[in-house]
Scaffold this active site. Structure first.
Site, mmCIF file in Angstrom:
data_model
loop_
_atom_site.group_PDB
_atom_site.id
_atom_site.type_symbol
_atom_site.label_atom_id
_atom_site.label_comp_id
_atom_site.label_asym_id
_atom_site.label_seq_id
_atom_site.Cartn_x
_atom_site.Cartn_y
_atom_site.Cartn_z
ATOM 1 N N ARG A 182 0.825 -1.206 0.000
ATOM 2 C CA ARG A 182 0.000 0.000 0.000
ATOM 3 C C ARG A 182 0.867 1.268 0.000
ATOM 4 O O ARG A 182 0.477 2.285 -0.542
ATOM 5 C CB ARG A 182 -1.009 0.015 1.155
ATOM 6 C CG ARG A 182 -2.142 1.011 0.926
ATOM 7 C CD ARG A 182 -3.223 0.929 1.988
ATOM 8 N NE ARG A 182 -4.335 0.065 1.654
ATOM 9 C CZ ARG A 182 -5.379 0.395 0.886
ATOM 10 N NH1 ARG A 182 -5.450 1.601 0.332
ATOM 11 N NH2 ARG A 182 -6.348 -0.455 0.645
ATOM 12 N N GLU A 193 -9.925 5.396 7.025
ATOM 13 C CA GLU A 193 -8.504 5.729 7.012
ATOM 14 C C GLU A 193 -8.144 7.067 6.362
ATOM 15 O O GLU A 193 -7.238 7.753 6.831
ATOM 16 C CB GLU A 193 -7.720 4.603 6.310
ATOM 17 C CG GLU A 193 -7.709 3.314 7.098
ATOM 18 C CD GLU A 193 -7.243 2.129 6.256
ATOM 19 O OE1 GLU A 193 -7.993 1.707 5.363
ATOM 20 O OE2 GLU A 193 -6.128 1.651 6.482
HETATM 21 MO MO1 MOS Z 1 -6.653 -1.325 9.066
HETATM 22 S S1 MOS Z 1 -4.865 -0.389 9.235
HETATM 23 O O1 MOS Z 1 -6.681 -1.704 7.411
HETATM 24 O O2 MOS Z 1 -6.761 -2.604 10.168
#
Ligand code: MOS
Length: 756
Positions: free
Chosen positions: A304, A705
């Site tokens: 990623r 996120e």
């Molecule tokens: Mo999350 S960092 O994709 O558990």
């Protein structure tokens, strides 16, 4: 709609692992972790601990009935150390006693005779010694070697970001209870019930169908419980298997901080080339990821980083190489952003360094290079243009010229305080990068009283996913929310789950709920048509009533459900959803890995106290691409929390391991996280509503996120404030920008010139 957990949380009624009523005879575990980071175990003395009052038994690797192996992606992680230890805190023994107190006291009686070996804590050192978790990977676009000749300006440098402690309020833990027929139920504080089930199965040798992993909710996960909940569950299950007694281990905070991995520290080298119009033509970057002692999720995190190495920018010629480096720290792991933030910090540093060298504002370079519709990412997928739209909307909504003038005027008038301003555009891909993980299931039951039970693989960890699942069911059935209940998840109800991670939980599980409810509704409409002597097409269920041809009938939802039951029509459905259209070929490093991207822009203003190095964040003004938010309250909460957590990573949270691999920042007195006083005074969040068919549930884009990365802007705002005070400061790109580091930067050259 409010988060459905808010009342329970406020009243202290919500059930976490440590609140589960204990079964009679429950025993308690405590781990003896390796006191050294790397060495050979010569002798482990447990006899004194084993005879300590209240101790039932001490377990080591010799007691493992299956395989001593819990590695997920790479089988390189023993549950218990055998002859080698690879990090401080690596479990060597589990003490099980009649009380937590006895278990912990007995741990102090264990002695390990370990011959120390050389310790590596630095990723670059590990890479130089060939200590890699997996082979390096390289993403390429265009012709990087040919591109440098076309550049008018080339800048190179180094950027470092440190780790980050997850600091979920609820620590790690598990509670294993023996059931009949040799089954074991494990209550686990995990984002990944199936990962726990696999790990427990491997260690105990029991088949997966004998194991029920049950999760009510977590008091925070942030990635820290995606893989690392496995250890405690496997330990408790192993002891439970031997003793045929319930065994619980909820970690004390310091054990949790010392024994678990964190966000990966990265060290990176960059080279960026621009033409005379400030178009970025070339970008080369090498990432050194500090993976710790075992793979854990590091290879996926590394991937990623590569996916997000150009953040929100179109750069025609790119070469990005990433090394996952094996060191002697606890295995580092998933943490909100999953390697993306580390990649984005480096491109932002490269742009800022180029801007400083050329004497232009970094925002000019940022804006000139934003992605447009149809631009290719280095991994081949094409962009749609909301990054640009977010930036432009922020210019419309917030008077940026006035903000800049305010900063400049402040800096002219103040000698000992300086302000800095920075832009932080964000582009984050939504989907697990491992295509096969993009699947989910939902189990929906409608009971004869009209109430509805929904179970999915989604783990509620404060992000509000249960509320969103309820909204999906009540919207499809068009019934009151109070008729829908979201049940705790368990591997016996929902099998083969993907972790609640990658920001994708609401999308994947929500789509499965949508499918299950839609199918039940279809059957109910058939029943209504029979009951009311009409066609299914003319039937609607709306606001808890049955409607025909746009007219309300007297039939209620509850009557309809009962009619279906009387006609022996199934009122239950188990649905399976798999994200369409996504694929990725790791051999070519090209594909279409993401269902869609989330975009946004933040403008950050910070004020620095140039005597003390302390600072405050005045404002974070965001334009965020929500798609069409299905729950603006929850989504706003996610953004505010993400900003503060990202800001903590970038400014004050300092994970410190010494050269021997021991964690020095192992308590809350030595590890500082943002408190309410460090929260930016003004967080403005303006939505960008986008209507594209984005594969999100109800077109409400993932929000977990992406906002964390707005926090990166705080680092660069502070850097700009330091340079307003001390224009000759060279300043390395090294996060976090602690007050101490800010102070050193403020007086950088002056300090060097101190005589003597
Ligand atoms: Mo999350 S960092 O994709 O558990």
């Amino acid at each position: 709609m409010k988060n459905i957990d808010s009342t329970g949380h406020t009243r202290g009624e919500s059930i976490y692992l440590d609140d589960i009523p204990l079964v009679q005879g429950t025993l308690f575990g405590a781990v003896f972790g390796s006191p050294v980071a790397h060495g050979i175990v010569r002798r482990l003395q447990v006899t004194e601990a084993a005879s300590y009052p209240g101790v039932v038994r001490v377990f080591t690797f010799r007691d493992i009935k299956g395989d001593n192996q819990i590695g997920g992606i790479v089988p390189d992680e023993p549950l218990f150390a055998e002859e080698h230890v690879h990090f401080c805190g690596m479990p060597l023994a589990l003490v099980v006693a009649v009380s937590e107190k006895a278990a912990r006291a007995a741990v102090q009686k264990i002695r390990a005779d370990i011959e120390p070996l050389s310790v590596i804590v630095d990723a670059r050192v590990a890479q130089a010694k060939g200590e890699l978790i997996v082979p390096p990977r390289t993403f390429r676009l265009g012709d990087i070697d040919g591109a440098w000749a076309l550049c008018d300006h080339i800048v190179e440098g180094r950027a470092d970001t440190n780790g980050q402690e997850h600091l979920y309020i609820e620590t790690q833990g598990a509670y294993a209870v023996p059931m009949e027929n040799g089954n074991i139920r494990v209550y686990s504080s995990t984002q990944a019930p199936t990962a726990v089930q696999r790990a427990v199965s491997k260690v105990t040798g029991l088949p997966m169908h004998a194991l029920d992993i049950e999760v009510t909710r977590l008091g925070g996960g942030f990635g820290g419980k995606e893989d690392q909940a496995n250890v405690w569950a496997a330990l408790c299950a192993l002891a439970c298997l031997h003793l045929k007694k319930p065994v619980k281990y909820a970690l004390p905070r310091t054990d949790d901080m010392v024994m678990t991995g964190k966000r990966h520290p990265y060290s990176s080298d960059f080279r960026i080339g621009l033409d005379k119009d400030l178009k970025i033509l070339a970008y080369e970057v090498t990432f050194y990821q500090n993976a710790g002692a075992a793979a854990d999720l590091s290879p996926a995190v590394l991937e990623r980083t590569l996916f997000h190495c150009t953040n929100s920018y179109f750069i025609p010629n790119v070469r990005a190489t990433a090394y996952s480096c094996r060191t002697h720290l606890p295995p580092n792991t998933a943490f909100r952003g999953f390697g993306g933030p580390q990649g984005m910090f480096v491109i932002e540093a490269a742009i800022v360094k180029a801007a400083e060298k050329l004497g232009v504002d970094a925002a000019i370079i940022q804006k000139r290079n934003l992605l447009h519709t149809g631009d290719a990412f280095p991994y081949g997928q094409l962009a749609v243009s909301e990054t640009h739209a977010c930036w432009e909307k922020s210019e419309e909504l917030y008077d940026i010229a006035a903000m800049r003038e305010e900063v400049a005027a402040f800096n002219r008038s103040q000698q000992l305080f300086k302000k800095g301003i920075a832009f932080m555009p964000v582009c984050f891909g939504i989907s697990f990068t491992k295509t096969l993980m993009n699947q989910a299931r939902a189990l929906v039951h409608v009971y004869t009283d009209g109430s509805v039970s929904v179970t999915t693989g989604a783990v509620e960890m404060g992000q509000g996913v249960s509320t969103k699942m309820m909204q999906v069911a009540s919207t499809v059935f068009s019934i009151d929310d109070s008729l829908v209940r979201i049940q705790s998840t368990s591997t016996m109800k929902i099998a083969n789950t993907s972790p609640s991670a990658a920001s994708a939980t609401a999308d994947l599980n929500g789509k499965a709920v949508l499918m299950a409810c839609t199918e039940i509704l279809r059957r109910l409409k058939d029943v209504a048509a029979l009951e009311l002597n009409t066609t299914a097409e003319s039937v609607e269920v709306k606001a808890g009533m049955v409607w025909v041809g746009g007219q309300a009938t007297g039939m209620t939802w509850k009557q309809l459900v009962m009619a279906a039951f009387v006609r022996r029509v199934s009122l239950s459905e188990h649905a399976h959803y798999a994200t369409p259209d996504i694929h990725f070929d790791p051999a070519k490093e090209k594909g279409h890995p993401f269902a869609y991207h989330v975009y946004g822009t933040a403008i950050v203003v910070a004020t620095l106290d140039c005597l003390r190095g302390r600072y405050t964040v005045d404002a974070v003004k965001v334009v965020h691409d929500f798609g069409v938010s299905m729950n603006p309250l929850i989504d706003r909460g996610q953004i505010e929390g993400g900003i503060v957590q990202g800001m903590g990573w970038m400014t004050m949270e300092e994970v410190v391991y010494d050269d021997t691999g021991r964690l020095r920042s192992n308590t809350l007195s030595t590890y500082k996280v943002p408190d309410i006083y460090s929260v930016p005074r003004d967080i403005s969040i303006e939505p960008l509503h986008t209507q594209q068919d984005n594969l999100a549930i109800f077109r409400s884009k993932a929000v977990g996120e992406p906002p964390l990365m707005y926090g990166i802007g705080v680092y660069f705002a502070l850097r700009s404030a330091i340079r307003a005070f001390n224009p000759s400061a060279e300043l390395s790109f090294s996060a976090p920008m602690t007050p101490e580091k800010a102070l050193m930067g403020l007086y950088e050259k002056q300090l060097e010139h101190v005589p003597g």
